[in-house]
Design a protein around this motif. Sequence first.
Motif, PDB file in Angstrom:
ATOM      1  N   UNK A   1       0.800  -1.220   0.000  1.00 45.86           N
ATOM      2  CA  UNK A   1       0.000   0.000   0.000  1.00 45.86           C
ATOM      3  C   UNK A   1       0.839   1.279   0.000  1.00 45.86           C
ATOM      4  N   UNK A   2       1.891   1.398   0.811  1.00 52.88           N
ATOM      5  CA  UNK A   2       2.653   2.659   0.784  1.00 52.88           C
ATOM      6  C   UNK A   2       3.204   2.998  -0.594  1.00 52.88           C
ATOM      7  N   UNK A   3       3.611   2.001  -1.361  1.00 55.12           N
ATOM      8  CA  UNK A   3       4.082   2.263  -2.715  1.00 55.12           C
ATOM      9  C   UNK A   3       2.993   2.849  -3.592  1.00 55.12           C
ATOM     10  N   UNK A   4       1.761   2.367  -3.396  1.00 57.71           N
ATOM     11  CA  UNK A   4       0.621   2.896  -4.152  1.00 57.71           C
ATOM     12  C   UNK A   4       0.240   4.291  -3.657  1.00 57.71           C
ATOM     13  N   UNK A   5       0.261   4.490  -2.347  1.00 56.65           N
ATOM     14  CA  UNK A   5      -0.073   5.802  -1.782  1.00 56.65           C
ATOM     15  C   UNK A   5       0.875   6.883  -2.289  1.00 56.65           C
ATOM     16  N   UNK A   6       2.156   6.544  -2.362  1.00 56.89           N
ATOM     17  CA  UNK A   6       3.181   7.549  -2.671  1.00 56.89           C
ATOM     18  C   UNK A   6       3.077   8.118  -4.076  1.00 56.89           C
ATOM     19  N   UNK A   7       2.275   7.509  -4.924  1.00 56.02           N
ATOM     20  CA  UNK A   7       2.120   7.993  -6.284  1.00 56.02           C
ATOM     21  C   UNK A   7       1.064   9.103  -6.399  1.00 56.02           C
ATOM     22  N   UNK A   8       0.331   9.375  -5.294  1.00 60.26           N
ATOM     23  CA  UNK A   8      -0.675  10.446  -5.339  1.00 60.26           C
ATOM     24  C   UNK A   8      -0.382  11.474  -4.245  1.00 60.26           C
ATOM     25  N   UNK A   9      -0.777  12.714  -4.474  1.00 59.95           N
ATOM     26  CA  UNK A   9      -0.561  13.771  -3.491  1.00 59.95           C
ATOM     27  C   UNK A   9      -1.270  13.463  -2.175  1.00 59.95           C
ATOM     28  N   UNK A  10      -2.526  13.001  -2.273  1.00 58.57           N
ATOM     29  CA  UNK A  10      -3.301  12.682  -1.076  1.00 58.57           C
ATOM     30  C   UNK A  10      -2.646  11.521  -0.306  1.00 58.57           C
ATOM     31  N   UNK A  11      -2.166  10.535  -1.038  1.00 63.80           N
ATOM     32  CA  UNK A  11      -1.506   9.397  -0.409  1.00 63.80           C
ATOM     33  C   UNK A  11      -0.201   9.793   0.265  1.00 63.80           C
ATOM     34  N   UNK A  12       0.552  10.660  -0.373  1.00 62.31           N
ATOM     35  CA  UNK A  12       1.821  11.132   0.207  1.00 62.31           C
ATOM     36  C   UNK A  12       1.553  11.903   1.505  1.00 62.31           C
ATOM     37  N   UNK A  13       0.522  12.741   1.465  1.00 62.78           N
ATOM     38  CA  UNK A  13       0.151  13.485   2.670  1.00 62.78           C
ATOM     39  C   UNK A  13      -0.210  12.512   3.787  1.00 62.78           C
ATOM     40  N   UNK A  14      -0.961  11.491   3.445  1.00 57.50           N
ATOM     41  CA  UNK A  14      -1.367  10.508   4.455  1.00 57.50           C
ATOM     42  C   UNK A  14      -0.161   9.786   5.054  1.00 57.50           C
ATOM     43  N   UNK A  15       0.770   9.361   4.225  1.00 57.35           N
ATOM     44  CA  UNK A  15       1.959   8.676   4.741  1.00 57.35           C
ATOM     45  C   UNK A  15       2.709   9.576   5.727  1.00 57.35           C
ATOM     46  N   UNK A  16       2.895  10.837   5.356  1.00 58.10           N
ATOM     47  CA  UNK A  16       3.610  11.767   6.228  1.00 58.10           C
ATOM     48  C   UNK A  16       2.877  12.046   7.523  1.00 58.10           C
TER      49      UNK A  16
END
Length: 158
Positions: free
Chosen positions: A58-73
């Motif tokens: 999932x983190x690899x998939x999240x990191x490809x979108x702005x919303x996902x990157x924000x969530x990871x951080x």
Amino acid sequence: MKHIIRAVALMLACAASSAHAQSVQYAGGKATFDGKCVVCHQAGGKGMDGLAPPLVEYPGKYAASDEGRKHLGTTLLYGMFGPIKVKEKTYNFKMPSFASLSDAEIADVLNYVVFDLNAAHGNAKPFDAAQIQALRANPVDGSAVHRQRESVVKSLGL
């Protein structure tokens, strides 16, 4: 003859160790992950059933979108609590905040998780300290991070 066999075995072990070490692109992130995250997410981000989800897809998939990157951080900065599902398995624990880490350390951990633990990460670009600093400017609590995750999962169709 025994000395030759031992020497060859030692060289093979060293070569295998070096090959593994070379596959880690973000060694600083791995060191922080091993010191802070591995107790729950386990070595290699494999996760622990019922407690902490795996971090190998999932983190690899999240990191490809702005919303996902924000969530990871924000997940690393502010923690998260509440039940989540990953591939039909439920996890329910309170991930602590790691806001005491520097912006660079958090970026390094995210890069280790996204690029070293995830084989697929789309067009994701590496995280940097400035992105984490920007997330610190808008603090949220763990329940808001949980709601944010729901939105990311839905938008990515996971």
